[in-house]
Design a protein around this motif. Structure first.
Motif, PDB file in Angstrom:
ATOM      1  N   THR A 212      26.599  45.491  85.002  1.00 20.24           N
ATOM      2  CA  THR A 212      26.016  44.774  86.136  1.00 20.24           C
ATOM      3  C   THR A 212      26.195  43.263  86.003  1.00 20.24           C
ATOM      4  N   VAL A 213      25.985  42.737  84.785  1.00 19.80           N
ATOM      5  CA  VAL A 213      26.117  41.285  84.628  1.00 19.80           C
ATOM      6  C   VAL A 213      27.575  40.863  84.769  1.00 19.80           C
ATOM      7  N   TYR A 214      28.519  41.678  84.309  1.00 14.24           N
ATOM      8  CA  TYR A 214      29.932  41.382  84.552  1.00 14.24           C
ATOM      9  C   TYR A 214      30.229  41.394  86.052  1.00 14.24           C
ATOM     10  N   MET A 215      29.625  42.358  86.757  1.00 17.44           N
ATOM     11  CA  MET A 215      29.813  42.446  88.214  1.00 17.44           C
ATOM     12  C   MET A 215      29.270  41.182  88.888  1.00 17.44           C
ATOM     13  N   ARG A 216      28.098  40.773  88.462  1.00 19.15           N
ATOM     14  CA  ARG A 216      27.471  39.607  89.071  1.00 19.15           C
ATOM     15  C   ARG A 216      28.297  38.337  88.838  1.00 19.15           C
ATOM     16  N   ARG A 217      28.993  38.286  87.711  1.00 20.28           N
ATOM     17  CA  ARG A 217      29.813  37.122  87.400  1.00 20.28           C
ATOM     18  C   ARG A 217      31.222  37.219  87.979  1.00 20.28           C
ATOM     19  N   GLY A 218      31.526  38.316  88.688  1.00 23.17           N
ATOM     20  CA  GLY A 218      32.823  38.469  89.335  1.00 23.17           C
ATOM     21  C   GLY A 218      33.943  38.867  88.393  1.00 23.17           C
ATOM     22  N   GLN A 219      33.613  39.352  87.175  1.00 23.91           N
ATOM     23  CA  GLN A 219      34.626  39.796  86.216  1.00 23.91           C
ATOM     24  C   GLN A 219      34.768  41.316  86.328  1.00 23.91           C
ATOM     25  N   TYR A 220      35.424  41.737  87.412  1.00 22.95           N
ATOM     26  CA  TYR A 220      35.425  43.154  87.778  1.00 22.95           C
ATOM     27  C   TYR A 220      36.222  44.008  86.801  1.00 22.95           C
ATOM     28  N   LYS A 221      37.267  43.479  86.180  1.00 18.92           N
ATOM     29  CA  LYS A 221      38.038  44.273  85.230  1.00 18.92           C
ATOM     30  C   LYS A 221      37.213  44.645  84.008  1.00 18.92           C
TER      31      LYS A 221
END
Length: 681
Positions: A212-221
């Motif tokens: 979720t935190v990666y998603m929130r930061r826009g680091q989708y890979k």
């Protein structure tokens, strides 16, 4: 955790079943006494009634009576406040964790109370997006626990995940990845020995939080690997013989929702819709607490009407969850999204109503937030002040200890120094005595050697001219001898030369006796340096030498300036230097083949820095640099086969020093030899 009964929470806490089993194996300092007593049993029983005000009153009374420790009271009360939805009250208690000292963590119960309270506090700060404060709290807790002998706090899967989340949101990507890897390692270690339904659910929640935190930061890979890891845990949970349907439904809902958001963000619309359909099929998605997630996806896909319909349940969800306080957190998380949903759905009246509600509570929410921040800041300052005070006390204690050690060390060093000094004195006295004896013996031997050498040299120097005189005398005294005028002239010349040689030897011996008998000469003669140079050249007879070219070079003022000295001594010293130059530029002085052409001797006279400098330069055989001082020693000759007594240079230097001047050999001159005589003006 909110879905469990409070009794289950306390039982779980007491047994340390929430992932701490493996960590407790590593920590054995508190195994002898767990720290639980009758008061804990009463508190657990009251929790079954879910009468939280009464529960809090009992906890306060037990704390005041000393039946439970302060850290356990903080844990009990924060759990109750969280279940009541009074998160601000929990935060104020969490702030008091900074006041807990290492000495208060006496039992296993105290230790685990501090661990779980610190975990919940860090999690709350992360939810509030106060990442710098969350990092600070995690590090402070880790430092305190390490001081208490517990070294694995930051290795917990959820703590490592939360630290990584804070670092990622603060732009510290490399550090965040390291902590996420640490969290994954802790999950694998936990599942080796504890892989029940609850363990799988807790580990999946940690992985989903990272995704979720990666998603929130826009680091989708970076999201994809964590989704796949959750799939693996979900597959294991499905195979459990005692699978928990509630946990399975929650796991499916979270994994499907995360996959839907990731697929939509990367442009895979079909996969996103499939995943959202899977999410919508779960019971979890129908709960009021999931409506924000649902609305977030519906808003992203421009399904505003569906999102607005879901938002009608927001007020009910906030009331049931305890989000009744008007604060900036609730406005940002719930009310502003509701306004946007209604506005984009075309429900302008509803949007206006929400906007009015936001406007009405904003001022009070802002004031409340300032009060909270002020309390937090005061706590931080107070904590920092205490930490600084403790650090100062430790520094002072360390300084005192250091001073004591230095004092003892200094006394020891002084005593050792005194011992060594006395020992050194005794050794030096013995060494000096031995040295004096050795030097006396060497002087005696050297005196005997010099005496023998002197006698040998004097005998040679006297015998040679005497033999010449005796031979020629016998020739002249022989009867009936016929000698031509030329032969008679030659014999007369040899007789005169050898007579003068004996005379010069006697003069040198007298000069040596005189210079050794008196330390200084009466300097009363007024003479110019040029006159000294002229008289010395005449006395040495160097101007009549046929084997060399002699040049006298007078510097400026050497003929005009007048010095006060002892003329005879000055002339004698300089003439001895010139005599030495004559002697060692003669072809007979060379052991090998002499250089072609005439040798040369130059006498330079100059005035320099309140001194008269007489420099005698020759192109003779020269003097080795290592013999620069030895040649001034009495009776020393570098070549014992050379004519002379070895006292000329010694007499010259003694005469110059008696005139408060000096004679030295210039070792930088390599063409031959350069002797420099200095006399004061």
């Amino acid at each position: 955790m909110a879905k469990l009964s409070i009794k289950l929470i306390f039982i779980t806490f007491a047994l340390a079943a929430l992932g701490s089993c493996e960590q407790k194996k590593q920590h054995t300092n508190y195994e002898s006494a767990d720290g639980y007593n009758k008061a804990d049993s009463i508190i657990s029983a009251i929790s079954d009634e879910r009468d939280w005000p009464h529960f809090l009153t009992v906890v306060d009374s037990f704390e005041e009576a000393g039946d439970i420790s302060r850290v356990k009271a903080i844990f009990y009360k924060t759990v109750a406040y969280n279940l009541m939805g009074q998160y601000r009250a929990s935060q104020k208690l969490y702030n008091k964790l900074s006041d807990i000292s290492v000495k208060e963590l006496l039992t296993e119960a105290d230790l685990e109370s501090y661990i779980y309270s610190s975990k919940d506090y860090v999690r709350m700060l992360c939810d509030m997006r106060r990442y710098d404060r969350a990092l600070r709290q995690a590090r402070n807790a880790d430092h305190k626990l390490r001081a208490a002998g517990y070294h694995t706090f930051t290795d917990h899967q959820d703590i490592a995940q939360m630290i990584g989340e804070c670092q990622l949101c603060l732009g510290q990507n490399a550090e965040a990845m390291q902590n996420f890897d640490k969290s994954l390692k802790a999950i694998k270690e936990r599942l080796k020995t504890n892989n029940g339904p609850l363990d799988l659910r807790e580990c999946q929640k940690t992985m989903n939080a990272i995704a979720t935190v990666y998603m929130r930061r826009g680091q989708y890979k970076e999201v994809i690997p964590w989704i796949l890891r959750q799939d693996t845990l979900y597959a294991q949970a499905l195979k459990q013989p005692n699978a928990d349907s509630v946990y399975l439904d929650e796991m499916k809902a979270e994994i499907s929702y995360t996959r839907a958001m990731q697929a939509h963000a990367t442009g895979h619309i079909y996969d996103a819709e499939q995943a959202f359909a899977d999410y919508s099929s779960t019971a979890t998605s129908k709960q009021a607490g999931s409506l924000i997630n649902s609305c977030r996806y519906l808003m992203a896909t421009r399904r505003y009407q569906e999102a607005a319909k879901n938002m009608t349940q927001l007020d009910k969800f906030m009331a049931e969850s305890g989000y009744t306080e008007a604060d900036l957190e609730n406005i940002g998380r719930f009310m502003i999204p509701k306004f946007h949903v209604n506005l984009l759905a075309g429900h302008r009246d509803s949007a206006l109503q929400v906007a009015t509600q936001i406007a009405n509570v904003y001022d009070s929410a802002l004031i409340r937030q300032k009060i909270i921040d002020a309390d937090l800041l005061a706590t931080v300052y107070d904590t920092e002040g205490k930490e600084r005070q403790i650090a100062e006390q430790r520094a002072e204690l360390s300084q005192q200890r250091m001073l004591w050690v230095l004092g003892v060390g200094l006394v020891f060093i002084i005593l050792l120094h005194l011992y060594l000094v006395q020992r050194r004195k005794a050794y030096k006295k013995l060494s000096d005595t031995n040295k004096q004896l050795i030097e006396a013996n060497e002087r005696a031997e050297e005196s005997e050697r010099m005496k023998s050498k002197f006698i040998h040299q004097i005998s040679h120097e006297v015998r040679t001219p005497l033999n010449v005189l005796s031979g020629f005398t016998q020739v002249l005294a022989a009867p009936d001898i016929e000698i031509s005028a030329e032969e008679l002239q030659s014999i007369s010349k040899k007789i005169v030369e050898n007579s003068e040689r004996i005379t010069r030897l006697v003069d040198k011996m007298l000069d040596l006796s005189l210079v050794n008998a008196r330390a200084g000469a009466d300097c009363t003669d007024k003479v110019s340096p040029a006159d000294i140079a002229y008289q010395a050249a005449q006395q040495a007879g160097i101007t009549q030498a046929t084997h060399l070219d002699f040049n006298l070079k007078l510097g400026a003022r050497t003929s005009q300036i007048v010095i006060t000295t002892h003329l005879k001594s000055a002339v004698k010293a300089l003439s001895l230097l010139l005599d030495n130059a004559q002697k060692f530029t003669h072809p007979l002085a060379y052991k090998g083949k002499a250089p072609e052409g005439k040798a040369s001797v130059v006498l330079n006279v100059n005035i320099d820095d309140q001194k008269v400098i007489f420099s005698v330069e020759d192109t003779g055989i020269g003097v080795p640099a290592d013999q620069a001082e030895n040649i001034f020693t009495e009776f020393v000759q570098l070549d014992e086969y050379t004519d002379g007594t070895g006292i000329g240079l010694s007499i010259a230097r003694s005469l110059a020093r008696n005139l408060k001047g000096d004679i030295v050999l210039d070792t930088t001159y390599t063409v031959g030899a350069r002797f420099v005589m200095q006399l004061p003006l």
